[in-house]
Write a protein that holds these residues in place. Structure first.
Motif, short mmCIF file in Angstrom:
data_model
loop_
_atom_site.label_atom_id
_atom_site.label_comp_id
_atom_site.label_asym_id
_atom_site.label_seq_id
_atom_site.Cartn_x
_atom_site.Cartn_y
_atom_site.Cartn_z
N ASP A 380 -4.37 -8.91 4.56
CA ASP A 380 -3.14 -9.11 5.31
C ASP A 380 -3.46 -10.05 6.45
O ASP A 380 -4.63 -10.33 6.73
CB ASP A 380 -2.53 -7.78 5.76
CG ASP A 380 -3.02 -7.32 7.10
OD1 ASP A 380 -4.24 -7.41 7.33
OD2 ASP A 380 -2.21 -6.87 7.91
N LYS A 381 -2.45 -10.63 7.05
CA LYS A 381 -2.69 -11.66 8.06
C LYS A 381 -2.94 -11.04 9.43
O LYS A 381 -4.05 -11.14 9.97
CB LYS A 381 -1.49 -12.61 8.12
CG LYS A 381 -1.62 -13.68 9.19
CD LYS A 381 -0.42 -14.61 9.21
CE LYS A 381 0.84 -13.98 9.76
NZ LYS A 381 0.88 -13.86 11.22
N THR A 382 -1.90 -10.35 9.92
CA THR A 382 -1.96 -9.88 11.29
C THR A 382 -3.00 -8.78 11.44
O THR A 382 -2.94 -7.77 10.77
CB THR A 382 -0.58 -9.34 11.71
OG1 THR A 382 0.41 -10.27 11.29
CG2 THR A 382 -0.51 -9.13 13.20
N GLU A 415 10.21 -1.30 21.56
CA GLU A 415 8.78 -1.58 21.32
C GLU A 415 7.87 -0.58 22.02
O GLU A 415 6.73 -0.39 21.61
CB GLU A 415 8.42 -3.00 21.77
CG GLU A 415 9.13 -4.13 21.04
CD GLU A 415 8.68 -4.32 19.60
OE1 GLU A 415 8.12 -3.40 19.01
OE2 GLU A 415 8.91 -5.44 19.07
N HIS A 420 2.94 -1.31 16.53
CA HIS A 420 2.71 -2.59 15.88
C HIS A 420 2.14 -3.60 16.88
O HIS A 420 2.54 -3.60 18.05
CB HIS A 420 4.04 -3.11 15.32
CG HIS A 420 3.89 -4.17 14.28
ND1 HIS A 420 3.62 -5.46 14.61
CD2 HIS A 420 3.92 -4.10 12.94
CE1 HIS A 420 3.52 -6.17 13.49
NE2 HIS A 420 3.69 -5.35 12.45
N VAL A 449 9.55 -4.04 8.23
CA VAL A 449 10.78 -4.67 8.70
C VAL A 449 10.80 -4.72 10.23
O VAL A 449 10.96 -5.78 10.83
CB VAL A 449 12.02 -3.91 8.19
CG1 VAL A 449 13.28 -4.46 8.84
CG2 VAL A 449 12.10 -4.01 6.68
N THR A 531 1.29 -10.97 3.53
CA THR A 531 1.74 -10.66 4.89
C THR A 531 3.22 -10.31 4.94
O THR A 531 4.01 -10.74 4.10
CB THR A 531 1.45 -11.84 5.85
OG1 THR A 531 1.94 -11.51 7.14
CG2 THR A 531 2.09 -13.13 5.38
N LYS A 559 3.57 -5.53 -1.29
CA LYS A 559 2.12 -5.74 -1.24
C LYS A 559 1.45 -4.93 -2.35
O LYS A 559 0.57 -5.41 -3.06
CB LYS A 559 1.56 -5.29 0.12
CG LYS A 559 1.93 -6.20 1.27
CD LYS A 559 1.14 -5.83 2.53
CE LYS A 559 1.41 -6.83 3.66
NZ LYS A 559 0.60 -6.55 4.86
N ASN A 581 1.74 -0.91 7.01
CA ASN A 581 2.32 -1.59 5.86
C ASN A 581 1.28 -1.92 4.79
O ASN A 581 1.62 -2.34 3.70
CB ASN A 581 3.07 -2.87 6.31
CG ASN A 581 2.14 -3.85 7.03
OD1 ASN A 581 1.05 -3.47 7.46
ND2 ASN A 581 2.55 -5.08 7.14
N1 LIG Z 1 7.37 -3.52 16.16
C1 LIG Z 1 7.86 -4.69 15.76
N2 LIG Z 1 8.36 -5.56 16.66
C2 LIG Z 1 8.87 -6.72 16.28
N3 LIG Z 1 8.95 -7.13 15.02
C3 LIG Z 1 8.47 -6.34 14.07
C4 LIG Z 1 7.89 -5.08 14.38
N4 LIG Z 1 7.48 -4.51 13.22
C5 LIG Z 1 7.78 -5.39 12.26
N5 LIG Z 1 8.39 -6.48 12.74
C6 LIG Z 1 8.89 -7.63 11.98
O1 LIG Z 1 8.66 -7.39 10.60
C7 LIG Z 1 7.75 -8.33 10.07
C8 LIG Z 1 6.86 -7.68 9.07
O2 LIG Z 1 6.04 -6.71 9.70
P1 LIG Z 1 4.73 -6.16 9.02
O3 LIG Z 1 4.16 -5.14 9.90
O4 LIG Z 1 5.04 -5.79 7.61
O5 LIG Z 1 3.80 -7.43 8.90
P2 LIG Z 1 2.95 -8.23 9.98
O6 LIG Z 1 2.20 -7.29 10.83
O7 LIG Z 1 3.80 -9.25 10.65
O8 LIG Z 1 1.98 -9.05 9.07
P3 LIG Z 1 0.75 -8.50 8.19
O9 LIG Z 1 1.35 -7.98 6.96
O10 LIG Z 1 -0.04 -9.73 7.97
O11 LIG Z 1 0.04 -7.51 9.01
C9 LIG Z 1 7.04 -8.90 11.26
O12 LIG Z 1 6.55 -10.18 11.05
C10 LIG Z 1 8.15 -8.90 12.31
O13 LIG Z 1 9.01 -9.98 12.16
#
Ligand SMILES: Nc1ncnc2c1ncn2[C@@H]1O[C@H](COP(=O)(O)OP(=O)(O)OP(=O)(O)O)[C@@H](O)[C@H]1O
Ligand SMILES: [Cu+]
Ligand SMILES: [Mg+2]
Length: 687
Positions: A380-382, A415, A420, A449, A531, A559, A581
């Protein structure tokens, strides 16, 4: 732990106290559930050692007569009695294991060991009766010496293996025992009272003195210190902690006294969550039949066949029942996998401890065997490839009713309750601008989401761009692509499903990520990025890292589906992730790797935990796994090599040439192969 505490956490306590259960999964010998009955192997080994010493001294060693004699009149009786106790006490775990293997129609290591010890015991009892009670003309050789050494070495091997593999699990179990029975709770006036741990609740403030055990999970609200978390994270170094840092129950406070805001106790604590997980992982049958079990199974049938064949042939040739019987028994005993029993455990022991020293916690031993076959590493990226250290680069309002600051404040309100990485950036920005947030209630995470909640009777959501597309909610596409192509993660604010504003946050790529991706490619392993973030941001990161295969805007189940697809194409998939996720895909992958030790579900779902959040550790783990497998295979050959040579010789294939393997010579070869196996295992390294 106090009695009261036990009552309070029946589930956790059960796991912690039931030794045999903890030991079970950690030493699974394959698909069989036999180790449920292993009991306390350490104790069994030492008691068996005490029983074995007189047996070894009092019986003629491997048929060789020593120049000196310990035996005395009636010493045969002593040997018989001690050997009987040893057989039923020390041999029980193997006999029960064999029973389960046979019930499952899957004879393997346990059956082979049981065959060896049972045959040597019962044949020796027969020899005793013949020699001492019936006074037959020919002395019948007994195998009590072999019985004793066999049981000892097998117990030792299993004890080592159990310790090695359950390193992580065992450490946590020990941690449960380490939790103090009480905590010093701080009241409003600043006085502390000692309170039983079960009376401590989330939200309480407690004081932990320097050098004390930290009783619960929490956040430091006052003071700074160093903490030894080796029990939890495997990190050998002390970690320094200041205000706002997390501490984990069961770790040990170092130099400073700290006040802690309790965030998790008992059932909700990190410890019991992981223990619940460990026990569930233990109940799940191992996915792949382990290598040593395959070899043991084969050896079992070979030994059985050769033994019976030897009996028939010698009976036909010599017409002497005693000689034929002795040959068969010798085959069964020599077939015993002394070195084989140590071949895998020693390699695993070395591998797990080496891994732990380097921040690679192997929760599932199978991962070591599977990882060498990995074709695809999905990441995953983040948090995995990027730092997850977000900083707000822009925030906008689309509504005349809300200012830009309002947008940020509304987001901050939600938040606050999110874990996250994206939430941290927003909260930091609010603090920077000295903004305060309205009160939000009923907040809940929507995995993949965003997050939703209620503010002033309005439904408020923070969502991804994919969510907007799916729901047909319009947004400023030009602004969005402008921000996202720069690599920003963009989240939108919805109030009563109306698009009110957005926040764009930038992240940095981890410095080690690029070399890691290149190294994977050099090893012919395909890197793939999965991601939840938007397409553009994902593409920007992927391009910088040199990843061609990118899938973005994925929900957790997407995923997982992708992992399944790759697996269905016959590829062995390793998934690396850090977030909620990623949990389903970590479980689905052949090898699930959680990056960063945290209190996250990802850690629970993974087979391996990379404590230091360093992507280079992905390579270190692959290298460890590859070297471990190599050692295992080498050791299996050294271990089985003995059997391959010894079994036919014991059966008497070379008898015509005057070569007939006596148990004495067998023992020498056996020890030799055992030593090689042990030395070889110790030479294991991470490249
Ligand atoms: N707590 C949050 N605050 C703001 N946006 C959120 C939050 N959680 C999710 N999102 C939105 O949903 C998207 C997908 O979140 P998800 O956690 O699935 O992936 P990610 O952390 O961005 O990337 P990765 O999968 O690489 O970890 C995010 O890019 C963001 O736009
Ligand atoms: Cu042996
Ligand atoms: Mg993530």
């Amino acid at each position: 732990m106090s009695d009261k505490h036990q009552q309070d956490h029946p589930k956790m306590e059960h796991e912690a106290m039931d030794h045999s259960k903890m030991e079970h999964g950690s030493m699974d010998h394959g698909s069989m559930d036999h180790s449920m009955h292993m009991g306390n192997l350490k104790q069994k080994f030492f008691i068996s050692l005490i029983l074995a010493i007189p047996i070894i001294l009092l019986s003629p060693m491997m048929g060789v007569t020593l120049p000196f004699q310990f035996s005395f009149n009636g010493s045969d009786w002593v040997v018989l009695i001690l050997a009987s106790i040893l057989f039923f006490y020390g041999g029980m775990p193997f006999l029960q294991g064999a029973k389960m293997e046979l019930q499952g129609k899957n004879p393997a290591m346990m059956t082979l060991i049981s065959l060896g010890i049972s045959v040597s015991y019962f044949y020796s009892v027969y020899a005793f009766i013949a020699n001492n009670l019936l006074h037959t003309q020919n002395h019948v050789m007994d195998f009590f010496w072999e019985l004793a050494t066999l049981i000892l070495i097998m117990l030792l091997g299993h004890w080592i293996e159990m310790n090695a593999v359950s390193n992580a699990g065992n450490a946590l179990q020990k941690m449960a025992e380490l939790l103090p029975g009480t905590a010093n709770v701080l009241d409003e006036e600043g006085n502390t009272t000692e309170v039983a741990l079960k009376e401590v609740h989330i939200g309480d403030k407690i004081v932990v003195k320097a050098g004390g055990k930290i009783p619960t999970d929490g956040i430091i609200i006052n003071g700074q210190t160093t903490v030894n978390e080796s029990m939890v994270t495997g990190e050998a170094k002390d970690v320094s902690k200041k205000e706002q840092d997390k501490v984990i129950g069961g770790s040990i406070n170092g130099s400073g006294t700290i006040s802690v805001d309790v965030t998790g106790t008992g059932e909700s604590g990190y410890l019991s969550q992981v223990m619940a997980l460990v026990s569930s992982a233990q109940q799940e049958k191992s996915k792949v039949e382990s290598l040593s079990d395959k070899v043991a199974k084969l050896l079992f049938y070979v030994a059985l066949a050769v033994g019976i064949l030897a009996f028939i042939i010698w009976l036909v040739v010599t017409k002497d029942m005693n000689i034929a019987l002795e040959r068969m028994v010798t085959v069964f005993i020599i077939a015993c996998p002394h070195a084989l029993g140590l071949a895998i455990p020693l390699a695993t022991a070395r591998s797990t401890s080496l891994g732990a020293q380097n921040g690679l916690l192997v929760k599932n031993r199978q991962a070591l065997e599977v990882a060498k076959k990995v074709d695809v590493v999905m990441m995953d990226k983040t948090g995995t490839l990027t730092e997850g250290n977000f900083a707000v680069s822009a925030f906008k309002s689309f509504s005349t009713d809300y200012t830009e600051n309002d947008v940020l404040e509304y987001m901050g309100a939600l938040e606050k309750d999110s874990s996250h990485p994206l939430s941290v950036g927003v909260l930091k920005k609010l603090e920077e601008l000295n903004l305060t947030t309205p009160a939000a209630t009923d907040t809940s995470t929507i995995p993949g989401v965003g997050i939703e909640g209620t503010i002033e009777h309005q439904t408020v959501k923070i969502v991804s761009v994919a969510y907007l597309t799916k729901k047909g909610i319009s947004y400023d596409q030009q602004l969005f692509s402008e921000l996202s192509t720069k690599g920003n993660s963009v989240s939108f604010l919805l109030v009563n499903d109306k698009n009110i504003g957005l926040v764009a946050q930038g992240d940095q790529i981890k410095p080690e990520a690029k070399t890691m991706i290149q190294a994977l490619k050099d090893q012919n392993i395909k890197p793939v990025m999965l991601t939840g973030d938007n397409q553009q941001a994902a593409a920007a990161v992927a391009q910088q890292l040199g990843i061609d295969d990118v899938h973005a805007e994925l929900l957790p189940e997407d995923k997982e589906k992708l992992v399944k697809e790759y697996k269905n194409n016959g590829l062995v998939v390793m998934m690396v992730g850090d977030g909620v996720n990623d949990a389903p895909s970590l479980v689905r992958a052949n090898v699930g790797v959680a990056i960063g030790a945290g209190t996250d579900v990802a850690v629970d779902s993974a087979d391996v935990i990379l404590v230091k959040s360093d992507p280079a550790d992905i390579l270190h783990f692959l290298s460890l796994a590859k070297n471990t497998s190599k050692k295992m295979v080498q050791n299996l050959w050294w271990g089985a090599g003995y059997n391959i040579v010894a079994i036919p010789l014991a059966a008497g294939v070379l008898a015509f040439a005057g070569i007939l393997l006596s148990p004495a010579v067998g023992a020498i070869i056996m020890s030799f192969s055992t030593v090689i196996v042990a030395v070889n295992a110790m030479l294991l390294k991470i490249d």
